[in-house]
Design a protein around this motif. Structure first.
Motif, short mmCIF file in Angstrom:
data_model
loop_
_atom_site.label_atom_id
_atom_site.label_comp_id
_atom_site.label_asym_id
_atom_site.label_seq_id
_atom_site.Cartn_x
_atom_site.Cartn_y
_atom_site.Cartn_z
N GLU A 1 2.41 11.94 -8.16
CA GLU A 1 3.07 12.50 -9.33
C GLU A 1 3.02 14.02 -9.26
O GLU A 1 2.01 14.60 -8.88
CB GLU A 1 2.38 12.01 -10.61
N GLY A 2 4.15 14.64 -9.59
CA GLY A 2 4.25 16.09 -9.52
C GLY A 2 4.73 16.59 -8.17
O GLY A 2 5.10 17.74 -8.02
N ASP A 3 4.70 15.73 -7.14
CA ASP A 3 5.18 16.09 -5.81
C ASP A 3 6.71 16.03 -5.84
O ASP A 3 7.29 14.98 -6.04
CB ASP A 3 4.61 15.12 -4.77
N THR A 4 7.38 17.12 -5.58
CA THR A 4 8.84 17.15 -5.69
C THR A 4 9.51 17.09 -4.33
O THR A 4 10.72 17.12 -4.25
CB THR A 4 9.29 18.44 -6.40
N GLU A 5 8.76 17.04 -3.24
CA GLU A 5 9.39 16.97 -1.92
C GLU A 5 9.72 15.56 -1.54
O GLU A 5 9.08 14.64 -1.83
CB GLU A 5 8.47 17.59 -0.87
N THR B 1 5.39 6.92 -0.35
CA THR B 1 5.31 7.19 -1.79
C THR B 1 5.05 8.67 -2.01
O THR B 1 4.65 9.39 -1.08
CB THR B 1 4.19 6.38 -2.46
N GLN B 2 5.26 9.10 -3.23
CA GLN B 2 4.97 10.48 -3.61
C GLN B 2 3.92 10.47 -4.71
O GLN B 2 3.88 9.58 -5.54
CB GLN B 2 6.22 11.17 -4.16
N TYR C 1 0.83 -1.20 0.00
CA TYR C 1 0.00 0.00 0.00
C TYR C 1 0.87 1.25 0.00
O TYR C 1 2.00 1.24 0.50
CB TYR C 1 -0.89 0.04 1.26
N SER C 2 0.30 2.33 -0.50
CA SER C 2 0.92 3.65 -0.40
C SER C 2 0.49 4.26 0.92
O SER C 2 -0.70 4.28 1.24
CB SER C 2 0.45 4.54 -1.55
N SER C 3 1.44 4.78 1.69
CA SER C 3 1.07 5.44 2.94
C SER C 3 0.44 6.80 2.67
O SER C 3 -0.27 7.33 3.50
CB SER C 3 2.28 5.59 3.85
N THR C 4 0.66 7.34 1.48
CA THR C 4 0.10 8.63 1.11
C THR C 4 -1.37 8.52 0.73
O THR C 4 -2.20 9.31 1.18
CB THR C 4 0.88 9.23 -0.09
N THR C 5 -1.72 7.52 -0.08
CA THR C 5 -3.10 7.40 -0.58
C THR C 5 -3.89 6.27 0.09
O THR C 5 -5.10 6.20 -0.08
CB THR C 5 -3.08 7.12 -2.09
#
Length: 169
Positions: free
Chosen positions: A165-169, A162-163, A38-42
């Motif tokens: 898309e477009g997230d640059t940090e 995870t990041q 899983y993505s911890s972000t989403t």
């Protein structure tokens, strides 16, 4: 008349063999925990193609997943004669292919012999008491169900940082 009896006997023997098959065994033939990524972000299931998973202190070749193989889940077998099993997660993405970033997940459990049925036979069931893990690129590990049986469902959720898309940090 003799040919009809032979044909009937052949059909009967075939149907009897089919009726005694092991199709009555549901799930896997062994209790092997299934882990899903899983993505911890989403909080959504993700597929990884640059992850290698190998056993820690396991005899012989214990690589379960190699980089270059895309997967959203993996089976992580436990050792029935021990009370803990550890897995090393190595990241093979560019800029992360560094052993210092490897994560280790250790499952602490008890195993119980279990007779499932005549079709499935005997197997071990596992009760997970605790999970230890490092958090280099791994965010967390969650046990959905602490009882590991032969039912083919995901009992472990492994969350990766995870990041979007477009997230640059």
């Amino acid at each position: 008349m003799g040919n009809i009896i032979k044909i009937f006997a052949t059909i009967l023997a075939g149907s009897t063999a089919w009726a005694c098959s092991t199709d009555g065994c549901t799930g896997l033939r062994s209790a092997i925990p299934k882990a899903e990524f899983y993505s911890s972000t989403t909080a959504k299931v993700i597929s990884l193609d640059s992850l290698q998973i190998a056993g820690v202190g396991a005899p012989g070749d214990s690589i379960l997943m190699t980089a270059g193989t895309s997967a959203s889940s993996v089976y992580l077998p436990f050792r029935s004669q021990q009370d803990a099993t550890s897995w090393c997660l190595s990241y093979k993405w560019r800029d992360t292919d560094d052993p210092r970033l490897n994560d280790t997940v250790t499952f602490h459990y008890s195993s119980q012999p279990y007779f499932a049925s005549a079709e499935c036979g005997a197997m071990y069931r596992y009760t997970v008491h605790k999970v230890d893990y490092t958090t280099h690129l791994l965010d967390s590990v969650v046990m959905v169900d602490s009882l590991i049986t032969n039912i083919d469902v995901s009992q472990i959720r492994i969350y990766f940082r995870t990041q979007e898309e477009g997230d640059t940090e």
